[in-house]
Design an enzyme around this catalytic site. Structure first.
Site, PDB file in Angstrom:
ATOM      1  N   LYS A  20      54.709  13.449  56.152  1.00 36.72           N
ATOM      2  CA  LYS A  20      54.497  13.680  54.642  1.00 36.72           C
ATOM      3  C   LYS A  20      54.895  12.354  53.752  1.00 36.72           C
ATOM      4  O   LYS A  20      54.496  11.990  52.927  1.00 36.72           O
ATOM      5  CB  LYS A  20      55.175  14.862  54.264  1.00 36.72           C
ATOM      6  CG  LYS A  20      54.345  16.184  54.592  1.00 36.72           C
ATOM      7  CD  LYS A  20      54.957  17.356  54.251  1.00 36.72           C
ATOM      8  CE  LYS A  20      53.850  18.436  54.363  1.00 36.72           C
ATOM      9  NZ  LYS A  20      54.489  19.758  54.497  1.00 36.72           N
ATOM     10  N   ARG A  21      55.873  11.835  54.627  1.00 36.93           N
ATOM     11  CA  ARG A  21      56.431  10.417  53.739  1.00 36.93           C
ATOM     12  C   ARG A  21      55.451   9.437  53.745  1.00 36.93           C
ATOM     13  O   ARG A  21      55.647   8.468  52.865  1.00 36.93           O
ATOM     14  CB  ARG A  21      57.756  10.065  54.568  1.00 36.93           C
ATOM     15  CG  ARG A  21      57.650   9.495  55.872  1.00 36.93           C
ATOM     16  CD  ARG A  21      58.939   9.233  56.440  1.00 36.93           C
ATOM     17  NE  ARG A  21      58.790   8.901  57.849  1.00 36.93           N
ATOM     18  CZ  ARG A  21      58.506   9.806  58.966  1.00 36.93           C
ATOM     19  NH1 ARG A  21      58.979  10.987  58.685  1.00 36.93           N
ATOM     20  NH2 ARG A  21      58.515   9.429  59.952  1.00 36.93           N
TER      21      ARG A  21
END
Ligand code: GLU
Length: 285
Positions: free
Chosen positions: A258-259
């Protein structure tokens, strides 16, 4: 279904709305969708938003938007876990009534200190397992600390649970028959003071309630299945089959996370990629 026909295949995609979906999620969604569609079965969507600290409503909207854009259509209503907390609470109470749950007052720091003190901590499949500090507390101390309102989590006493169920097994389509080894994850948390139910309990209850027959998800959750199989046995739930798929990686062999904001499906769409092109990438092509 006509008599003698194979049971219907029901799969699901169960993302947590903690960010926008990336290509790794799209792979997982596509994988479950394809398994259902190829078998003329059903593909369900469930939003796993039980952790109020990490989940955001706008990411729920984003998930629906991304899946619609990709054409990964789901059957029936979307199940939103935060709307069913009572159901999970009942399951938890049942395990508590059986004496298989204990309160744990340890902070993260306490756990690290205990592990350091013990020298070599027992290492499970997912890192150091909980050393069992609070499992050894007497009933009087437990009651007293709870009465003072001391924050606590609730943990499953895995050894007691395994003694209750006896040996268990489960089947993964790729890796075959597995002896259940829930002790490899230790006494997992079933509820926390800031989240009334844990992933392990909610996912197990919901897969049964939704009639999921084939749990498709990434191999990063393979070890968790040992605990889910144990919870199924304790709660008298049906046992599905599993298919833990390999994780999609980028050109450098790294997992999508997700980063990596640039790699979200939304960013790809805004960058001009077509849904067909993204779906081809998600399918691993
Ligand atoms: N909600 C979990 C996640 O987003 C997946 C749960 C599952 O597929 O069992 O990682």
């Amino acid at each position: 279904m006509s008599e003698g026909a194979a049971p219907e295949i029901v799969t699901r995609f169960a993302p947590s709305p903690t960010g926008r979906l990336h290509l790794g999620h799209a792979h997982s969604a596509w994988f479950g969708w394809r398994a259902a569609r190829a078998a003329r079965g059903r593909f369900l969507l469930r939003i796993e938003d039980i952790d109020p600290g990490r989940c955001r409503p706008e990411f729920v909207d984003g998930i629906l938007e991304d899946l619609r854009w990709l054409g990964l259509d789901w059957d029936g209503p979307v199940r939103i876990q935060s709307q069913h907390l009572d159901v999970y609470r009942q399951a938890l109470e049942r395990l508590q009534a059986e004496g298989l749950v204990y309160p744990c007052f340890c902070t993260r720091r306490d756990i690290q200190a205990e592990i350091a003190r013990a020298g070599a901590a027992p290492h499970g499949a997912e890192g150091p397992v909980y050393p069992g500090t609070c499992r050894r507390l007497g009933p009087a101390e437990r009651a007293e600390r709870m009465a003072t309102g001391e924050g606590h989590a609730l943990r499953l006493d895995v050894a007691a649970a395994v003694a209750r169920t006896g040996p268990l097994a489960w089947h993964d389509r790729r890796q075959g028959r597995q002896e259940a080894r829930p002790e490899r994850l230790g006494d997992v948390v079933l509820a926390r003071k800031d989240a009334p139910v844990s992933y392990h309990l909610a996912v197990t209850v919901d897969d049964a309630l939704q009639g999921v027959t084939l749990v498709t998800r990434g191999v990063d959750l393979f070890e968790a299945t040992h605990i889910h199989r144990l919870l199924q046995a304790l709660l008298g739930l049906p046992v599905p089959e599993w298919d833990h798929h390999p994780l999609l990686t980028d050109a450098a062999g790294r997992r999508y996370a997700k980063r990596d904001r640039a790699l979200t499906l939304a960013a790809m769409r805004e960058g001009g990629m077509t849904a067909a092109a993204v779906l081809a990438l998600a399918a691993g092509g």
